[in-house]
Enzyme design. Sequence first.
Site, PDB file in Angstrom:
ATOM      1  CD  GLU A 200       2.954   1.547  -0.056  1.00 12.52           C
ATOM      2  OE1 GLU A 200       2.114   1.033   1.192  1.00 12.52           O
ATOM      3  OE2 GLU A 200       3.752   2.406  -0.015  1.00 12.52           O
ATOM      4  CG  ASP A 278       2.017   7.436  -0.431  1.00 11.45           C
ATOM      5  OD1 ASP A 278       0.992   7.656   0.189  1.00 11.45           O
ATOM      6  OD2 ASP A 278       2.758   6.656  -0.335  1.00 11.45           O
TER       7      ASP A 278
HETATM    8  N1  ADE Z   1       0.930   5.730   5.454  1.00  7.73           N
HETATM    9  C1  ADE Z   1       1.344   7.022   4.754  1.00  7.73           C
HETATM   10  N2  ADE Z   1       1.816   6.665   3.605  1.00  7.73           N
HETATM   11  C2  ADE Z   1       1.775   5.361   3.663  1.00  7.73           C
HETATM   12  C3  ADE Z   1       2.102   4.189   2.583  1.00  7.73           C
HETATM   13  N3  ADE Z   1       2.653   4.684   1.275  1.00  7.73           N
HETATM   14  N4  ADE Z   1       1.559   2.988   2.816  1.00  7.73           N
HETATM   15  C4  ADE Z   1       0.991   2.764   4.145  1.00  7.73           C
HETATM   16  N5  ADE Z   1       0.651   3.570   4.892  1.00  7.73           N
HETATM   17  C5  ADE Z   1       1.058   4.869   4.656  1.00  7.73           C
HETATM   18 ZN    ZN Z   2      -0.422   6.173   1.065  1.00 11.49          ZN
END
Ligand code: ADE
Ligand code: ZN
Length: 340
Positions: A200, A278
């Site tokens: 990410e 998400d």
């Molecule tokens: N916790 C909640 N959303 C998240 C994300 N997008 N990346 C990492 N941890 C998270």
């Molecule tokens: Zn997430």
Amino acid sequence: MLELKKLIEELPKAELHLHIEGSLEPELMFTLAKRNNLDLPYASVEEIREAYNFNQLQDFLDIYYAGMSVLITEQDFYDLTMEYLQKCHQQNVRHVEIFFDPQGHTERGVTFATAITGINRALDDGLANFGISYKTIMCFLRHLSEENAFQTLNEAKEFIALIDGVGLDSSEVGNPPSKFQRVFAEAKSLGLKLVAHAGEEGPPSYVEEALALLKIDRLDHGNRAMESEALIKQLKKEHIALTVCPLSNLKLCVVDDLKDHPMREMLDQGLLATVNSDDPSYFGGYLNENFFALQESLDLSKEHIVTLIKNSFIGSFLSLDEKTNYLLEIDRHLAQQQSS
Ligand code: ADE
Ligand code: ZN
């Protein structure tokens, strides 16, 4: 465009990357704060929404952990989950695989049992009332220690019948998957499915570690895997699904513009990519809004949309029979549409 919007709305869909605590809407945050006699550092719902401006993942996480502090009782977790399921029902989301962050609650004195029983009771009611099937994935907070993760896994054993998998979330950079290799090995020995957030914000090497060391069944995000030819090849060969989150990527500045989002490239490369929300309350949209925004920005075709929606079932942890039934339903819908 209007026709594609209708198609997105009408087809049955699955959501595979959803943090239940990230579906806490400001209105419910206020209701729960009042019910639990807690003070919020915001004067109004508008003020909360104005605070949702993030330059990176950590900006969001700070606000997300503060927000979940209004969740105290089993009923709070029930109400949170039921609100999300009502949204799913409105959007024709028929199967959900939701994350929860037990350490986000146990760290502040709310028991594991309180969180999981409230969430599970709502999921059971969602199945009975809306026909939404579900899986539950418990995430370890990667900024906490391996020992803390093991403790959490031990607490989970009493509720193992309610848990389908484990995941890894929170602050990615500086907390590589290797830190949790032993915890994931134990989770696997308990028969749990394995997923992890990787790529990410973190580098492609974190995706490599998640595959090689954690032995994940599915990859959460995975955007930065696109920087490595070898990783793309491996993800394809091993049929690893990616749970991609377009509006989250935009809000957390993983991409500067949705027009630059890697989803089209992922599909062109033949990856099993899926669309997800998400933390919808924080990122401005539930599942359908993510599809609409992505379709418009990347000018996705009907074929792209159908592939993404089918991928959501193919990449799920449903049985082969269950997947087949959903895929047949999609094909029936498409055939009916063509003949009318
Ligand atoms: N916790 C909640 N959303 C998240 C994300 N997008 N990346 C990492 N941890 C998270
Ligand atoms: Zn997430």
